[in-house]
Design an enzyme around this catalytic site. Sequence first.
Site: not given
Ligand code: BG6
Length: 517
Positions: A206-207, A269
């Site tokens: 989960d980045h 997230h």
């Molecule tokens: C991803 C989603 O996991 O996270 C995307 O699939 C989203 O739809 C993105 O745009 C958002 O990531 P960040 O790091 O830009 O907040």
Amino acid sequence: MSLRDLTINPLRIGMRSAKHIEPCIMVIFGATGDLTSRKLLPALYNLALEHPLPPQFTVVGMARRPLSHDDFRKMAFDAITTNSRTQPISPSVWDTFSKGIFYNQGEFHDRAAFERLGQLLDQIDHDRGTLGNRIFYLATQPEFYSDIAAMLSESGAARPPETEAEGKGWSRIVIEKPFGHDLATAQQLNADLSRAFHEDQIYRMDHYLGKETVQNILVFRFGNGIFEPIWNRRYIEHVQITVAESLGLEGRAEYYESAGAIRDILQNHMMQLLTLTAMEPPVNFGAAAVRDEKLKVLGALPPVLREIANDSVRAQYSSGYVGGVKVPAYREEEGVKPDSLTESYVAVKLNIENWRWAGVPFYLRTGKRLAKRVTEIAIKFRRPPYLLFQGTGAGELATDVLSMRIQPDEGITLRFNAKVPGGEMHLRAVNMDFFYGNTFGGTPPEAYERLLLDAMAGDATLFTRIDETLAAWRLVDTIVQAWRDSRSPVALYAPGTWGPEAADQLIERDGHTWRRL
Ligand code: BG6
């Protein structure tokens, strides 16, 4: 930002990784895809540049396209040149890094292709001293995850945990989200993976957990003595978590149509942000202790089917303007069905039923094509027990708010009331600010850098354990079922706004308002 810069700002001292990384090979499935070129290869290059990645470190790309090792090296160079956060590319670092880049062509269900992969990995172990240590990174469409895991195990390219115990190297698998589509499919996927890998070998990405500001939630709460005593129902009135994006579907309609905001962002997230904000102090910062506490929060979110339809809102954007540019309605986006019920926005009120949080609502909202890109956790404190300044012409007392800005303008702000200088008793809300950028300087490492490094180091703290993943799916399934059963309508919101009116009503019912961000 180079290593030299890290030594200049004293506040950056300690930011270099002290993790011990053993020589290893990272095999990337989906090597010619978008994620590999936008995130994975630039992150690996930056790790080579700034962290002590061992010189033996090797990348093997695998995809269907027929490419030579050199073609893939060229592709990697272009990806890094375009997408690396550090520029320009260092010729000497690239020279060493590129010597460790290889490619293996094949379909993801083709046993022979995996046998070739196994032979290539053995050869690399022999030639480059990678000691049998392997990370398999699944950056493909999710429908290939089970096949790849099975092929890795059947071909012997991935090895069971006992191999590590025998000192013959370790195998780990890293899986991108989405991990399943609902509880049942997540359980099925896990069963498939478990036939080939032990839970300790599985790293679910989960980045958000790789973001510095997300990790700082725990440091803020547990690395300071002054916040934890007030971090509870006695002092906190409610919590708002916002993940807003101004972008639309960006060509991902096929995936997004089956996911929607609830599966794309809330299930993963937002649940990470919620659990880190609400969890009890872990006994240590090891993976097991941190994940145990996060799981307890998810377990205290009993989704009540009857109430959740009332406590949640789903919506789609209509056509309109964002930043002066005309954008189509969600249902008019390419690849979206004209009668689609997929939500591009979701808001939900959740109650964490435990000693610390009983009676403190957590309001979550996320959506695409909103007014701007901002991710924030806001803690709204209770008003003072006695309004001493009432009737002095001081005006309405604003509530104190602690906001943790995850992105952009990463930082923390405490809003409190102060006396406006002068002979009258006028109060005004003022801010006390901490900005990462000003304090630490430079650009923080990308989330992927931290997570790739942790996977190589065998530290699973910032990855999701299966019980957490399933608990989050249980919640999402209940909400989706409630929408289905109640036939709750999909509301509309104009792009460039903060969402539908129904979401305002959701929070206003309780006497609160969404923060203006
Ligand atoms: C991803 C989603 O996991 O996270 C995307 O699939 C989203 O739809 C993105 O745009 C958002 O990531 P960040 O790091 O830009 O907040």
